[in-house]
Design an enzyme around this catalytic site. Structure first.
Site, PDB file in Angstrom:
ATOM      1  N   CYS A   1      -2.533  -3.073 -12.107  1.00  0.00           N
ATOM      2  CA  CYS A   1      -2.360  -2.847 -10.672  1.00  0.00           C
ATOM      3  C   CYS A   1      -2.962  -1.499 -10.268  1.00  0.00           C
ATOM      4  O   CYS A   1      -2.587  -0.441 -10.781  1.00  0.00           O
ATOM      5  CB  CYS A   1      -0.880  -2.902 -10.319  1.00  0.00           C
ATOM      6  SG  CYS A   1      -0.550  -2.412  -8.624  1.00  0.00           S
ATOM      7  N   CYS A  15      -0.395   0.976  -8.950  1.00  0.00           N
ATOM      8  CA  CYS A  15       0.408   1.541 -10.044  1.00  0.00           C
ATOM      9  C   CYS A  15      -0.389   2.649 -10.735  1.00  0.00           C
ATOM     10  O   CYS A  15       0.178   3.681 -11.120  1.00  0.00           O
ATOM     11  CB  CYS A  15       0.797   0.466 -11.061  1.00  0.00           C
ATOM     12  SG  CYS A  15       2.151  -0.600 -10.518  1.00  0.00           S
ATOM     13  N   ASP A  47      -6.268   5.887   2.834  1.00  0.00           N
ATOM     14  CA  ASP A  47      -6.999   4.664   2.528  1.00  0.00           C
ATOM     15  C   ASP A  47      -8.472   4.997   2.291  1.00  0.00           C
ATOM     16  O   ASP A  47      -9.047   5.837   2.984  1.00  0.00           O
ATOM     17  CB  ASP A  47      -6.860   3.662   3.678  1.00  0.00           C
ATOM     18  CG  ASP A  47      -7.234   2.252   3.271  1.00  0.00           C
ATOM     19  OD1 ASP A  47      -6.338   1.395   3.200  1.00  0.00           O
ATOM     20  OD2 ASP A  47      -8.438   2.009   3.013  1.00  0.00           O
ATOM     21  N   HIS A  50       0.337  -4.964  -4.537  1.00  0.00           N
ATOM     22  CA  HIS A  50       1.401  -3.970  -4.723  1.00  0.00           C
ATOM     23  C   HIS A  50       1.832  -3.613  -3.309  1.00  0.00           C
ATOM     24  O   HIS A  50       0.994  -3.150  -2.511  1.00  0.00           O
ATOM     25  CB  HIS A  50       0.854  -2.755  -5.496  1.00  0.00           C
ATOM     26  CG  HIS A  50       1.862  -1.660  -5.761  1.00  0.00           C
ATOM     27  ND1 HIS A  50       2.108  -1.151  -7.032  1.00  0.00           N
ATOM     28  CD2 HIS A  50       2.661  -0.953  -4.933  1.00  0.00           C
ATOM     29  CE1 HIS A  50       3.023  -0.194  -6.970  1.00  0.00           C
ATOM     30  NE2 HIS A  50       3.373  -0.044  -5.702  1.00  0.00           N
ATOM     31  N   HIS A  97       2.551  -2.391   0.132  1.00  0.00           N
ATOM     32  CA  HIS A  97       2.095  -1.176   0.813  1.00  0.00           C
ATOM     33  C   HIS A  97       2.133  -1.387   2.316  1.00  0.00           C
ATOM     34  O   HIS A  97       1.964  -2.501   2.812  1.00  0.00           O
ATOM     35  CB  HIS A  97       0.681  -0.781   0.368  1.00  0.00           C
ATOM     36  CG  HIS A  97      -0.335  -1.873   0.545  1.00  0.00           C
ATOM     37  ND1 HIS A  97      -0.467  -2.912  -0.345  1.00  0.00           N
ATOM     38  CD2 HIS A  97      -1.262  -2.097   1.508  1.00  0.00           C
ATOM     39  CE1 HIS A  97      -1.430  -3.727   0.060  1.00  0.00           C
ATOM     40  NE2 HIS A  97      -1.926  -3.258   1.190  1.00  0.00           N
TER      41      HIS A  97
HETATM   42  P1  AMP Z   1      -4.476  -4.873   2.046  1.00  0.00           P
HETATM   43  O1  AMP Z   1      -5.714  -5.608   2.493  1.00  0.00           O
HETATM   44  O2  AMP Z   1      -3.387  -4.882   3.079  1.00  0.00           O
HETATM   45  O3  AMP Z   1      -3.991  -5.352   0.698  1.00  0.00           O
HETATM   46  O4  AMP Z   1      -4.869  -3.351   1.928  1.00  0.00           O
HETATM   47  C1  AMP Z   1      -5.372  -2.772   0.781  1.00  0.00           C
HETATM   48  C2  AMP Z   1      -5.964  -1.458   1.208  1.00  0.00           C
HETATM   49  O5  AMP Z   1      -6.116  -0.655   0.050  1.00  0.00           O
HETATM   50  C3  AMP Z   1      -7.315  -1.529   1.884  1.00  0.00           C
HETATM   51  O6  AMP Z   1      -7.239  -0.939   3.177  1.00  0.00           O
HETATM   52  C4  AMP Z   1      -8.240  -0.740   0.956  1.00  0.00           C
HETATM   53  O7  AMP Z   1      -9.196   0.002   1.659  1.00  0.00           O
HETATM   54  C5  AMP Z   1      -7.245   0.153   0.237  1.00  0.00           C
HETATM   55  N1  AMP Z   1      -7.642   0.615  -1.082  1.00  0.00           N
HETATM   56  C6  AMP Z   1      -8.080  -0.118  -2.118  1.00  0.00           C
HETATM   57  N2  AMP Z   1      -8.295   0.652  -3.192  1.00  0.00           N
HETATM   58  C7  AMP Z   1      -7.959   1.918  -2.833  1.00  0.00           C
HETATM   59  C8  AMP Z   1      -7.939   3.171  -3.499  1.00  0.00           C
HETATM   60  N3  AMP Z   1      -8.335   3.295  -4.787  1.00  0.00           N
HETATM   61  N4  AMP Z   1      -7.545   4.262  -2.817  1.00  0.00           N
HETATM   62  C9  AMP Z   1      -7.161   4.154  -1.532  1.00  0.00           C
HETATM   63  N5  AMP Z   1      -7.141   2.999  -0.850  1.00  0.00           N
HETATM   64  C10 AMP Z   1      -7.532   1.902  -1.487  1.00  0.00           C
END
Ligand code: AMP
Length: 120
Positions: free
Chosen positions: A9, A12, A35, A104, A106
């Site tokens: 994950c 995680c 983000d 995960h 959020h």
């Molecule tokens: P969701 O589509 O609601 O699952 O949102 C996942 C979010 O995680 C997206 O807005 C991505 O841009 C963000 N995301 C993915 N990987 C990372 C990361 N390593 N650091 C910060 N944000 C991330």
């Protein structure tokens, strides 16, 4: 919760520090970081440190209720820290139809511009 689930994950790994993140708030229960692909001038993610795959996995246990209550109570604290004095939007994408991409739990906290409605 399966071991492999947490091991693979990405959030995680951010919680453990294995993957770097731009942290804006952290305490014993939750982490908030920016983000990678911001959709607003301010766009942060607030996650529980323990692995819960989605909002659909949240149970009515004392542990989950206290954790989610704590997270919700910190939203205004984080928003104030980020200077979102004119309001903001808190978003949870859940499951396939909700277009959840990271499995995960959020919450997206977005602000710094007026939001549109309805969401796409
Ligand atoms: P969701 O589509 O609601 O699952 O949102 C996942 C979010 O995680 C997206 O807005 C991505 O841009 C963000 N995301 C993915 N990987 C990372 C990361 N390593 N650091 C910060 N944000 C991330």
């Amino acid at each position: 919760m399966h071991f492999m689930e947490t091991q693979n994950c990405i959030f995680c790994k951010i919680v453990s520090g294995e993957i770097p993140s731009d942290k804006v708030y952290e305490d014993a229960e939750i982490l908030c970081f920016r983000d990678l692909e911001p959709q607003a001038p301010t766009h942060v993610l607030i996650v529980p440190k323990i692995h819960i795959a989605s909002l659909d996995e949240v149970e009515e246990s004392k542990e989950h209720k206290e954790l989610l209550g704590h997270l919700m109570a910190k939203v205004s604290v984080i928003a104030a820290q980020l200077g979102l004095s004119n309001g903001y939007r808190l978003v949870n994408n859940c499951g396939e139809d909700g277009m959840q991409s990271v499995k995960h739990l959020h919450f997206h906290l977005l602000g710094g511009r007026a939001m549109g409605w309805p969401p796409g």
